[in-house]
Write an enzyme that holds these catalytic residues in place. Structure first.
Site, short mmCIF file in Angstrom:
data_model
loop_
_atom_site.label_atom_id
_atom_site.label_comp_id
_atom_site.label_asym_id
_atom_site.label_seq_id
_atom_site.Cartn_x
_atom_site.Cartn_y
_atom_site.Cartn_z
CE LYS A 1 -22.40 -11.33 16.52
NZ LYS A 1 -23.32 -10.54 17.37
NE ARG B 1 -18.20 -10.88 21.19
CZ ARG B 1 -19.05 -11.87 20.93
NH1 ARG B 1 -18.66 -12.93 20.28
NH2 ARG B 1 -20.30 -11.76 21.30
NE ARG C 1 -29.56 -14.59 22.53
CZ ARG C 1 -28.39 -14.07 22.16
NH1 ARG C 1 -28.01 -14.10 20.89
NH2 ARG C 1 -27.60 -13.51 23.06
NE ARG D 1 -26.32 -16.35 24.90
CZ ARG D 1 -25.59 -15.81 23.93
NH1 ARG D 1 -25.80 -16.18 22.68
NH2 ARG D 1 -24.66 -14.92 24.19
NE ARG E 1 -23.89 -10.46 25.72
CZ ARG E 1 -25.02 -11.02 25.28
NH1 ARG E 1 -26.10 -10.99 26.01
NH2 ARG E 1 -25.04 -11.60 24.12
P1 ADP Z 1 -26.47 -12.55 17.83
O1 ADP Z 1 -25.93 -13.90 17.42
O2 ADP Z 1 -25.98 -11.44 16.94
O3 ADP Z 1 -26.23 -12.26 19.28
P2 ADP Z 1 -29.09 -13.80 17.48
O4 ADP Z 1 -29.02 -14.36 16.11
O5 ADP Z 1 -28.94 -14.75 18.63
O6 ADP Z 1 -28.05 -12.56 17.64
O7 ADP Z 1 -30.49 -13.00 17.58
C1 ADP Z 1 -30.89 -12.38 18.80
C2 ADP Z 1 -32.41 -12.51 18.96
O8 ADP Z 1 -33.06 -11.74 17.95
C3 ADP Z 1 -32.94 -13.95 18.80
O9 ADP Z 1 -33.97 -14.17 19.74
C4 ADP Z 1 -33.48 -13.98 17.36
O10 ADP Z 1 -34.59 -14.89 17.24
C5 ADP Z 1 -33.94 -12.55 17.18
N1 ADP Z 1 -33.82 -12.09 15.79
C6 ADP Z 1 -32.83 -12.38 14.90
N2 ADP Z 1 -33.04 -11.75 13.72
C7 ADP Z 1 -34.19 -11.03 13.89
C8 ADP Z 1 -34.95 -10.16 13.03
N3 ADP Z 1 -34.56 -9.90 11.76
N4 ADP Z 1 -36.07 -9.59 13.54
C9 ADP Z 1 -36.45 -9.85 14.82
N5 ADP Z 1 -35.80 -10.65 15.66
C10 ADP Z 1 -34.68 -11.24 15.20
P1 AMP Z 2 -22.01 -14.81 21.70
O1 AMP Z 2 -22.68 -16.15 21.72
O2 AMP Z 2 -21.29 -14.53 20.41
O3 AMP Z 2 -22.95 -13.68 22.10
O4 AMP Z 2 -20.87 -14.86 22.82
C1 AMP Z 2 -21.19 -15.08 24.18
C2 AMP Z 2 -20.00 -14.71 25.06
O5 AMP Z 2 -18.88 -15.57 24.78
C3 AMP Z 2 -19.47 -13.29 24.90
O6 AMP Z 2 -20.21 -12.32 25.64
C4 AMP Z 2 -18.03 -13.46 25.44
O7 AMP Z 2 -18.01 -13.54 26.85
C5 AMP Z 2 -17.66 -14.84 24.89
N1 AMP Z 2 -17.05 -14.72 23.54
C6 AMP Z 2 -17.57 -15.19 22.38
N2 AMP Z 2 -16.74 -14.91 21.36
C7 AMP Z 2 -15.68 -14.23 21.87
C8 AMP Z 2 -14.51 -13.63 21.33
N3 AMP Z 2 -14.24 -13.67 20.01
N4 AMP Z 2 -13.65 -13.02 22.19
C9 AMP Z 2 -13.89 -12.98 23.50
N5 AMP Z 2 -14.99 -13.49 24.08
C10 AMP Z 2 -15.88 -14.12 23.28
#
Ligand code: ADP
Ligand code: AMP
Length: 218
Positions: free
Chosen positions: A13, A88, A127, A160, A171
């Site tokens: 995302k 969420r 990541r 992270r 999660r």
């Molecule tokens: P989210 O925001 O949904 O938690 P991220 O955008 O942070 O996910 O992506 C999670 C990990 O996956 C990151 O390390 C990113 O570089 C990697 N990633 C994102 N898109 C792809 C893809 N299409 N193929 C492989 N790895 C990806």
């Molecule tokens: P993310 O960066 O989207 O993976 O979010 C990291 C963490 O922030 C999550 O695991 C939750 O603990 C908190 N968080 C982010 N967005 C929300 C939401 N909409 N509602 C509740 N907790 C959230």
């Protein structure tokens, strides 16, 4: 355009939000980024959110909703926005609907990024995020030229705290219980479009932009 990204943690995302927000000329609003910024500054909101985030639990709805309401009132969000990580829960989605209705608007589209659990675990385990510009990297799938250093601004990359194996597992459980019901919620309102979010990042971006076209963008 007012759009929401849904999908499990690690679906991509944040990665896609950067490109889609730029394409749609709207601000990207990531609740995870806002919480992390508050944690690093040590604000009362950050102190409150940290314990939940460290466990991989959701921050309580009342806290999260208040924070998002304030952010949506900022001027840049009035013509449109891309929400990454919010809503969420169904109650969060209901409040978002109410807030938009009160301002005479509504969501245009909810884009679901579909990826299975094994891929999500591989993505989250590798990541890395830039401490200064928040750009998202992956040690294997999207590595920076110099390990640990952001190509864009030379910032330090960090892993992270919530990307540890046990927290990732929690999660995913939380996603299945609290967030996955949003897919049916938005499908029943006719605004949901799902795309295959596997394969190269650029391919996923093209699929996303293509899917948004049928909802009036591009
Ligand atoms: P989210 O925001 O949904 O938690 P991220 O955008 O942070 O996910 O992506 C999670 C990990 O996956 C990151 O390390 C990113 O570089 C990697 N990633 C994102 N898109 C792809 C893809 N299409 N193929 C492989 N790895 C990806
Ligand atoms: P993310 O960066 O989207 O993976 O979010 C990291 C963490 O922030 C999550 O695991 C939750 O603990 C908190 N968080 C982010 N967005 C929300 C939401 N909409 N509602 C509740 N907790 C959230």
């Amino acid at each position: 355009m007012r759009l929401v990204l849904v999908g499990p943690p690690g679906a991509g995302k944040g990665t896609q939000a950067q490109f889609i927000a730029e394409h749609a000329s709207v601000p990207k609003i990531s609740t995870g980024d806002i919480f992390r910024a508050n944690v690093s500054k040590g604000t009362p909101l950050g102190v409150q959110a940290k314990a939940y985030m460290d466990r991989g639990d959701l921050v309580p709805d009342d806290v999260t909703i208040e924070m998002v309401k304030l952010r949506l009132r900022e001027n840049d969000a009035s013509p449109g926005f891309l929400l990454d990580g919010f809503p969420r829960t169904v109650p969060q989605a209901e409040v978002l609907d109410d807030v938009l209705r009160e301002s005479g608007t509504k969501l245009d589209v909810v884009l679901e990024l579909v990826v299975d659990d094994d891929e999500v675990i591989r993505r989250l385990s590798g990541r890395r995020t830039c401490r200064t510009c928040n750009h998202i990297w992956h040690v294997d799938f999207d590595p920076p030229e110099v390990p640990g250093v952001c190509d864009i601004d030379d910032g330090e990359l960090f892993q992270r705290d919530d990307d540890q194996a046990e927290t990732i597992a929690n999660r995913l459980t939380v996603y299945a219980g609290s967030t996955a019901p949003l897919v049916a919620y938005y499908a029943s309102r006719g605004v949901l479009v799902g795309i295959d979010a596997t394969g190269p990042v650029d391919d996923v971006t093209l699929r996303a932009i293509d899917a948004l076209r049928s909802f009036g963008d591009g």
